[in-house]
Design an enzyme around this catalytic site. Structure first.
Site, PDB file in Angstrom:
ATOM      1  N   ASP A  69       1.098  -1.597  -0.127  1.00 22.66           N
ATOM      2  CA  ASP A  69      -0.564  -0.040  -0.176  1.00 22.66           C
ATOM      3  C   ASP A  69       0.940   1.448  -0.064  1.00 22.66           C
ATOM      4  O   ASP A  69       2.251   0.892   0.059  1.00 22.66           O
ATOM      5  CB  ASP A  69      -0.863  -0.159   1.623  1.00 22.66           C
ATOM      6  CG  ASP A  69      -0.199  -0.393   2.841  1.00 22.66           C
ATOM      7  OD1 ASP A  69       0.966  -0.535   2.650  1.00 22.66           O
ATOM      8  OD2 ASP A  69      -0.895  -0.822   3.697  1.00 22.66           O
ATOM      9  N   ASN A 138      -7.648  -3.142  14.406  1.00 26.50           N
ATOM     10  CA  ASN A 138      -9.107  -3.394  14.331  1.00 26.50           C
ATOM     11  C   ASN A 138      -8.739  -4.626  13.334  1.00 26.50           C
ATOM     12  O   ASN A 138      -9.736  -4.382  12.880  1.00 26.50           O
ATOM     13  CB  ASN A 138      -9.960  -2.541  13.332  1.00 26.50           C
ATOM     14  CG  ASN A 138      -8.843  -1.309  12.088  1.00 26.50           C
ATOM     15  OD1 ASN A 138      -7.826  -2.081  12.008  1.00 26.50           O
ATOM     16  ND2 ASN A 138      -9.323  -0.742  11.970  1.00 26.50           N
ATOM     17  N   HIS A 140      -7.607  -4.416  10.770  1.00 26.79           N
ATOM     18  CA  HIS A 140      -7.067  -3.898   8.942  1.00 26.79           C
ATOM     19  C   HIS A 140      -5.728  -5.177   8.149  1.00 26.79           C
ATOM     20  O   HIS A 140      -4.384  -4.971   9.524  1.00 26.79           O
ATOM     21  CB  HIS A 140      -7.067  -2.530   8.432  1.00 26.79           C
ATOM     22  CG  HIS A 140      -5.793  -2.028   8.881  1.00 26.79           C
ATOM     23  ND1 HIS A 140      -5.464  -0.680   9.628  1.00 26.79           N
ATOM     24  CD2 HIS A 140      -3.824  -2.252   9.349  1.00 26.79           C
ATOM     25  CE1 HIS A 140      -4.769  -0.012   9.627  1.00 26.79           C
ATOM     26  NE2 HIS A 140      -3.509  -1.484   9.841  1.00 26.79           N
ATOM     27  N   GLU A 145      -9.260  -1.374   5.541  1.00 22.05           N
ATOM     28  CA  GLU A 145      -9.904  -1.493   6.453  1.00 22.05           C
ATOM     29  C   GLU A 145     -11.334  -2.356   6.861  1.00 22.05           C
ATOM     30  O   GLU A 145     -11.768  -2.826   6.124  1.00 22.05           O
ATOM     31  CB  GLU A 145     -10.293  -0.101   6.614  1.00 22.05           C
ATOM     32  CG  GLU A 145      -9.286   1.037   6.627  1.00 22.05           C
ATOM     33  CD  GLU A 145      -8.535   1.148   7.810  1.00 22.05           C
ATOM     34  OE1 GLU A 145      -8.621   0.212   8.913  1.00 22.05           O
ATOM     35  OE2 GLU A 145      -7.775   2.236   7.770  1.00 22.05           O
TER      36      GLU A 145
HETATM   37  P1  PGA Z   1       1.967  -1.068  13.036  1.00 24.66           P
HETATM   38  O1  PGA Z   1       1.134  -1.023  11.878  1.00 24.66           O
HETATM   39  O2  PGA Z   1       3.429  -2.184  12.573  1.00 24.66           O
HETATM   40  O3  PGA Z   1       2.943   0.492  12.549  1.00 24.66           O
HETATM   41  O4  PGA Z   1       2.146  -1.446  13.709  1.00 24.66           O
HETATM   42  C1  PGA Z   1       0.264  -2.084  11.678  1.00 24.66           C
HETATM   43  C2  PGA Z   1      -0.462  -1.593  10.710  1.00 24.66           C
HETATM   44  O5  PGA Z   1      -1.290  -1.094  11.259  1.00 24.66           O
HETATM   45  O6  PGA Z   1      -1.052  -2.725  10.156  1.00 24.66           O
END
Ligand code: PGA
Length: 247
Positions: A69, A138, A140, A145
């Site tokens: 992404d 959450n 994702h 999302e």
């Molecule tokens: P993080 O993010 O590694 O910074 O916790 C992971 C994500 O949101 O997919």
């Protein structure tokens, strides 16, 4: 169950185990396609890959990569863009050919063009041999999302408030966090030959439990991984603390 769980004592061990999964693929298939992720979680894993490269254990000269992404509106020179992150954290430290690394163009304003380019790249390279994933609180994965249904193909995403709040730590203030992103869809992610999901810390514990033992539900996008034939979830003790099947 297709998901294999590896519980590590801490973030460092989780990172080493994750790096080992990539190393195995790079060693056995030099022209492999790596599906890569950004965020805090994979940082140490990328350090380990750079260390292995320096030690002569890994050769990335034939490897190719596609990232999950990118923020819409941020270009490669913006130090918050995911292209910038990948160059800084990994690509500049190993011998991958930068021409063989793909991060969707965040500066392309047209969703159809940006996502079309991501799909075309995936078609050209073929499915990733291994896809690295972090996970949102959450559930994702990539920027898929929670939603009413799974979106299969690359698409533009409006980030949820919880994701914007979670990412605000990287920006001067929350108002600077982009509100949109381009992301691989769930179908793109699921087409990888192997999926390695990493999670560290208590904040991820609930999402990990739902990923492993909840119902498959687009409201917890990571739950779809239960349907993939080769998934490894590598967590530290804190992220494993709510896994009901471990108790
Ligand atoms: P993080 O993010 O590694 O910074 O916790 C992971 C994500 O949101 O997919």
């Amino acid at each position: 169950m297709a998901i294999r769980l590896v519980v590590c004592k801490d973030y460092d061990e989780m990172s080493r185990r994750g790096a080992d999964e990539i190393a195995k693929i790079v060693q056995s298939k030099p022209e492999c396609v790596l599906g890569l992720a950004t965020g805090s979680t994979p940082c140490r894993l990328y350090e380990y890959l750079a260390e292995d490269y320096k030690a002569g254990k890994l050769d990335f000269s034939k490897a190719r990569s596609v990232n999950l992404d990118e923020y819409k509106g941020l270009g490669p020179d913006d130090d918050q863009s995911y292209r910038f992150f990948m160059n800084r954290e990994l690509f500049s430290k190993i011998n991958i050919n930068i021409e063989n690394t793909f991060v969707v163009n965040g500066l392309e304003p047209d969703e159809k063009i940006a996502c079309g380019e991501l799909e075309a790249q995936l078609d050209e390279y073929g499915p990733a041999d291994i896809q690295i994933l972090g996970i949102g609180e959450n559930g994702h994965i990539g920027f898929n999302e929670p939603a009413e249904q799974f979106t299969l193909r690359a698409h533009e995403v409006a980030l949820t408030e919880s994701t914007i709040a979670a990412n605000a730590r990287f920006f001067e203030d929350e108002s600077k966090v982009p509100t949109k992103a381009y992301s691989m869809g769930i179908g793109n992610i699921m087409s990888a030959g192997k999926i390695v999901l990493l999670a560290s810390g208590e904040k991820k514990a609930e999402a990990i439990e739902k990923t492993m033992n909840g119902i498959v539900d687009p409201k917890v996008p990571s739950s779809i991984l239960q349907l993939h034939p080769d998934v490894v979830i590598i967590v530290d003790l804190a992220a494993a603390s709510k896994i009901s099947t471990l108790k």
